[in-house]
Every structure is written in structure tokens, then in C-alpha cells.
Design an enzyme around this catalytic site. Sequence first.
Site, PDB file in Angstrom:
ATOM      1  N   CYS A 177    -124.364 -79.111 -43.712  1.00 24.85           N
ATOM      2  CA  CYS A 177    -125.004 -77.807 -43.874  1.00 24.85           C
ATOM      3  C   CYS A 177    -125.670 -77.344 -42.579  1.00 24.85           C
ATOM      4  O   CYS A 177    -126.894 -77.431 -42.420  1.00 24.85           O
ATOM      5  CB  CYS A 177    -126.013 -77.799 -45.005  1.00 24.85           C
ATOM      6  SG  CYS A 177    -126.441 -76.095 -45.408  1.00 24.85           S
ATOM      7  N   CYS A 231    -122.466 -71.466 -46.654  1.00 16.43           N
ATOM      8  CA  CYS A 231    -123.822 -71.833 -46.308  1.00 16.43           C
ATOM      9  C   CYS A 231    -124.754 -70.697 -46.740  1.00 16.43           C
ATOM     10  O   CYS A 231    -124.755 -69.630 -46.128  1.00 16.43           O
ATOM     11  CB  CYS A 231    -123.897 -72.041 -44.791  1.00 16.43           C
ATOM     12  SG  CYS A 231    -125.496 -72.649 -44.296  1.00 16.43           S
TER      13      CYS A 231
HETATM   14  C1  LIG Z   1    -131.155 -80.352 -46.607  1.00 16.99           C
HETATM   15  C2  LIG Z   1    -129.713 -80.140 -46.999  1.00 16.99           C
HETATM   16  C3  LIG Z   1    -129.295 -78.875 -47.402  1.00 16.99           C
HETATM   17  C4  LIG Z   1    -127.975 -78.655 -47.770  1.00 16.99           C
HETATM   18  N1  LIG Z   1    -127.628 -77.404 -48.212  1.00 16.99           N
HETATM   19  C5  LIG Z   1    -126.385 -77.190 -48.677  1.00 16.99           C
HETATM   20  C6  LIG Z   1    -126.032 -75.925 -49.249  1.00 16.99           C
HETATM   21  O1  LIG Z   1    -126.861 -75.015 -49.339  1.00 16.99           O
HETATM   22  N2  LIG Z   1    -124.778 -75.757 -49.717  1.00 16.99           N
HETATM   23  C7  LIG Z   1    -123.847 -76.763 -49.660  1.00 16.99           C
HETATM   24  O2  LIG Z   1    -122.735 -76.545 -50.132  1.00 16.99           O
HETATM   25  N3  LIG Z   1    -124.135 -77.962 -49.096  1.00 16.99           N
HETATM   26  C8  LIG Z   1    -125.381 -78.218 -48.608  1.00 16.99           C
HETATM   27  N4  LIG Z   1    -125.712 -79.438 -48.082  1.00 16.99           N
HETATM   28  C9  LIG Z   1    -124.643 -80.416 -47.766  1.00 16.99           C
HETATM   29  C10 LIG Z   1    -124.155 -81.254 -48.940  1.00 16.99           C
HETATM   30  O3  LIG Z   1    -125.217 -81.853 -49.633  1.00 16.99           O
HETATM   31  C11 LIG Z   1    -123.171 -82.299 -48.442  1.00 16.99           C
HETATM   32  O4  LIG Z   1    -122.184 -81.674 -47.635  1.00 16.99           O
HETATM   33  C12 LIG Z   1    -122.476 -83.007 -49.609  1.00 16.99           C
HETATM   34  O5  LIG Z   1    -123.417 -83.702 -50.377  1.00 16.99           O
HETATM   35  C13 LIG Z   1    -121.376 -83.926 -49.105  1.00 16.99           C
HETATM   36  O6  LIG Z   1    -120.865 -84.705 -50.146  1.00 16.99           O
HETATM   37  P1  LIG Z   1    -120.277 -86.163 -49.832  1.00 16.99           P
HETATM   38  O7  LIG Z   1    -119.858 -86.725 -51.135  1.00 16.99           O
HETATM   39  O8  LIG Z   1    -119.307 -86.081 -48.720  1.00 16.99           O
HETATM   40  O9  LIG Z   1    -121.526 -86.982 -49.262  1.00 16.99           O
HETATM   41  P2  LIG Z   1    -122.807 -87.445 -50.087  1.00 16.99           P
HETATM   42  O10 LIG Z   1    -123.096 -86.527 -51.207  1.00 16.99           O
HETATM   43  O11 LIG Z   1    -123.872 -87.664 -49.067  1.00 16.99           O
HETATM   44  O12 LIG Z   1    -122.382 -88.837 -50.738  1.00 16.99           O
HETATM   45  C14 LIG Z   1    -121.883 -89.926 -50.011  1.00 16.99           C
HETATM   46  C15 LIG Z   1    -121.972 -91.162 -50.915  1.00 16.99           C
HETATM   47  O13 LIG Z   1    -121.254 -92.246 -50.322  1.00 16.99           O
HETATM   48  C16 LIG Z   1    -122.005 -93.438 -50.473  1.00 16.99           C
HETATM   49  N5  LIG Z   1    -121.628 -94.362 -49.392  1.00 16.99           N
HETATM   50  C17 LIG Z   1    -121.950 -94.269 -48.085  1.00 16.99           C
HETATM   51  N6  LIG Z   1    -121.446 -95.310 -47.400  1.00 16.99           N
HETATM   52  C18 LIG Z   1    -120.775 -96.082 -48.309  1.00 16.99           C
HETATM   53  C19 LIG Z   1    -120.055 -97.299 -48.213  1.00 16.99           C
HETATM   54  N7  LIG Z   1    -119.912 -97.940 -47.053  1.00 16.99           N
HETATM   55  N8  LIG Z   1    -119.514 -97.818 -49.348  1.00 16.99           N
HETATM   56  C20 LIG Z   1    -119.656 -97.167 -50.536  1.00 16.99           C
HETATM   57  N9  LIG Z   1    -120.339 -96.008 -50.683  1.00 16.99           N
HETATM   58  C21 LIG Z   1    -120.891 -95.467 -49.583  1.00 16.99           C
HETATM   59  C22 LIG Z   1    -123.460 -92.964 -50.378  1.00 16.99           C
HETATM   60  O14 LIG Z   1    -124.333 -93.907 -50.977  1.00 16.99           O
HETATM   61  C23 LIG Z   1    -123.414 -91.634 -51.102  1.00 16.99           C
HETATM   62  O15 LIG Z   1    -123.704 -91.747 -52.470  1.00 16.99           O
HETATM   63  C24 LIG Z   1    -127.028 -79.718 -47.717  1.00 16.99           C
HETATM   64  C25 LIG Z   1    -127.439 -80.989 -47.325  1.00 16.99           C
HETATM   65  C26 LIG Z   1    -128.767 -81.208 -46.969  1.00 16.99           C
HETATM   66  C27 LIG Z   1    -129.218 -82.606 -46.557  1.00 16.99           C
END
Ligand SMILES: Cc1cc2nc3c(=O)[nH]c(=O)nc-3n(C[C@H](O)[C@H](O)[C@H](O)COP(=O)(O)OP(=O)(O)OC[C@H]3O[C@@H](n4cnc5c(N)ncnc54)[C@H](O)[C@@H]3O)c2cc1C
Length: 413
Positions: free
Chosen positions: A167, A347
Site C-alpha cells: 500500500c 489505493c
Molecule cells: C497500514 C497498511 C495499510 C494498507 N492499506 C491498504 C488499503 O487501503 N487497500 C489495500 O488493498 N491494501 C492495503 N494494504 C496492503 C494489504 O494489507 C496487503 O497488500 C495484503 O495484506 C497482502 O496480502 P498477502 O496475503 O500477500 O500478505 P499478508 O496478508 O501479509 O499475509 C502473509 C501471510 O504469510 C505468512 N507467512 C510469511 N512467511 C511465511 C513462511 N515462511 N511460511 C508460512 N507462512 C508465512 C504470514 O504469517 C502471513 O499470515 C495495507 C497494508 C498496511 C500495512
Amino acid sequence: MTSRNNIPSQRLLVIGGGSAGIGVIASIRKRIKNLSITLIEPRQQHFYQPAWTLVGGGLFDIEKTHRPMQQVIPKDVTWVKDSVIQVSPSEQFVETASGERISYDYLIVACGLMLRWDKIAGLEETLGRNGVTSNYHFDLASYTWELVKNLKQGKVIFCQPPMPIKCAGAPQKALYLSCDYWQQQERLNNINVDFCLAGQAVFGVPEFVPHLKAYLAKYRAKINYGYNLIRVDGEQKLATFAVINKDNEMDEIVIPFDMLHVVPPQAPPIFIANSELGDENGWCDVDKFTLQHKRWPTIFSLGDCCSTPNSKTIAAARKQVVVVAENLVNILYQKELNSHYDGYGSCPLTVERGKVVLAEFGYDNKLLPTFPLDLTRPSRIAWWLKAWFLPHFYWSGMLRGIEWLAKSKVHSK
Ligand SMILES: Cc1cc2nc3c(=O)[nH]c(=O)nc-3n(C[C@H](O)[C@H](O)[C@H](O)COP(=O)(O)OP(=O)(O)OC[C@H]3O[C@@H](n4cnc5c(N)ncnc54)[C@H](O)[C@@H]3O)c2cc1C
């Protein structure tokens, strides 16, 4: 409609139970019933991170941003509470931190990215104290609001590290909501705000920049381009930035602060590169349209950890989920991978209480508005989407395989 149950039983392994991992499992379950699915995820809690921005602005309850992991994992999925430390793509197994080896027929890498708090000297020692905070951490978003509420005067710095980050708008959303509050409370005249960003543009998509700059001007925030936070002294309340000077040399500039909002540098999980899965920067190296790994056809990746050049957001993951689910079905049926991701990400920039500039765009910064409205301007409807609709839809829609407005592009040769 073709029955999905005649696919020979296969073992699917998913690394990561975040937004992308749970979302993709839900969408796959909807399509294929007899797939054996194992999720490897070490955390007990699942987080809805976009709302942390609102928590930092005093506008959302932090307790509504997490749920027990068990509650969000779809039925009939085996949950291994462990972390992956290595993948062996040639032999099709992963190794976990506790030494277990788990084999797979298909693998989905959805492990998010790493927040490198440790890359800023002195930061970890002072986070959550001495006026140093970050909305990028579940434990700290409420502290941001505490600082904002209590600050009557002084110097405040909002930082943004080098891209890519998840983000990209979140560092400045913290600034807008804080300034808006101080303005409402008639305190902003006594508060000096700096926006220190490592890059050279306020936002990557030019169409949104004028509106954002107008808000930065309204809040009298000074923009410092090319300022990269490298050190924090919490006791003395000093932030040190690396800045390239006119002679192309690195200078260090120290700025005293009363409140410092930090966004940490971000990087791909190390096991990706160590497992021959990474691109030149260590992100999981997939085709940007099909999301299939470029070298290992039984592997897909999505969410923050993959190499696609889109904005790293849940909004992106919401669309990628559908593409991976459809292409997994295609591969199981030995069909062409014709489901394509267009790079969509969004965003919602919370420029003031009640108004959002909704930046929606895809590959090459192409604007991809969901609704036929000019949302490049601040709007109330976009605020409603961000603050009310999307959090509700996340828990009861995206994580349950409901794919509203997430249709993929079908691409035939
Ligand atoms: C402050 C903030 C504001 C945001 N605002 C927005 C917004 O307004 N709109 C929007 O669309 N997005 C927003 N985002 C971004 C969004 O939250 C992320 O892009 C999204 O959560 C990504 O999803 P993901 O599953 O790739 O990663 P995550 O949701 O971070 O999940 C990754 C998972 O993988 C697990 N993991 C990591 N390493 C390993 C490993 N080696 N083995 C097994 N498991 C593992 C972790 O424990 C975690 O549970 C924001 C993020 C933040 C921090």
C-alpha cells in the site's frame, strides 16, 4: 457446466494464510471439491491491515482488524502451524522450521513480504515509545492515534521508504488523517509537518498527484524528496536521513521531532531466493498475466510476495485470487492458462475525514476505475467504500470465495 469432481485427487500446498492465501483457497474450494489442500501458516491470528490506517486516525476499532486464523481457514483444509524455510521445486516438497518435509503436486506461494524494521538503526528499541510509531504494526496503530490526539504543538515527521512497499499510499494516509484532526482542533498552526520520502514523486500514478499535492499544501506539509530514514534516536528525539546532495554524494541530515511516523523498508521473504524461486530482486518470479512461476509450472504465486509490477494491495490480491484459481483448474484439466491478471490494484487515499481519493490502476499505470465516476477527485462514496464496505466485504466476501467485481480477463491465443 463441467463437473469438477472428476479431476484426479491432487495435493495442493499453500504457503501463507494472509489475505492472498486464504482468499485463493476459498476461490479454489468453490471450483474444485476433491483437492487435498494443506496450508502452512505460523500465525494464530489473521489481520485486515488496511484498517490500521483508520485506527491510527482514531476512526476504527483495532479489535475489529483481526480474527483467529482457524475461523478464516475454509473447511476441509489441513492447517500446519509452521513456517516454510525452503522449497525444493525440482523434487516438489517444502521444508518447515520444525524440520517437517511436505510434498505437493501444486504449490501456491502467498507468504507476503518482510517488514525490515531492523534496517533502520535504533528503531526497534524505541518503537511504541518516545513519540515513535507506525501504522504498519498491529500493536502500534493505536499508539499513532494516542500521539495524534495528545499533540498540541511541535514537529512531526512522516516517512516513506524506497519502493516497493505494501500500500504505497499508506505513509501519506497517516499524514492526512493526522493533519485533518489537528486542523479541526485548530492546532495545525502550531504543528510543523514534514513528509520525508525516499523517492522523487508523491505518488506513482501522475493523474492523482495534483489532488494529493493540494492536500499537502492545505496541511502546510513540507515535502522532502530523496530523504531515506536510516537512524532514530528515540531518547534524544532525532531522526537521521540519508540524502543525495547536488554533487551526487550521500549526506546525513538530522531532524529533531516530537512525533515520528515510520514505515519500514520492505523485502521478499528470504526463502524464496534461497529456493530458486526468486527473480533478480528476490520476489517470487511469476508470469505477470497468468501468475504461474516462470520456471516451475506446478507453482503459482500471488499477493505481496510475487514479482508482478502492480501496487501491493489486498485490492490486487482480490483479482489475483480469481486468476490463480481459474488457472489451477486449467492446468488440472490440461488446458491453456487463459485467465489473465491486468495488474489491477487500488489505493484509497484518506485525504480527510469523510473523503477519499480512490486510486485504481493496472499495469503501466493505466487507470482502471471500477465505477463510472471521477474518483481521482476526493469523494464521500469512496470514503464509505474504504471505511465501511470493504472491511465488511473482506471478512464475509473475499475470504469466503465471493468474487464480486473481480472477473479475470480470459485470453485466448
Ligand atoms: C497500514 C497498511 C495499510 C494498507 N492499506 C491498504 C488499503 O487501503 N487497500 C489495500 O488493498 N491494501 C492495503 N494494504 C496492503 C494489504 O494489507 C496487503 O497488500 C495484503 O495484506 C497482502 O496480502 P498477502 O496475503 O500477500 O500478505 P499478508 O496478508 O501479509 O499475509 C502473509 C501471510 O504469510 C505468512 N507467512 C510469511 N512467511 C511465511 C513462511 N515462511 N511460511 C508460512 N507462512 C508465512 C504470514 O504469517 C502471513 O499470515 C495495507 C497494508 C498496511 C500495512
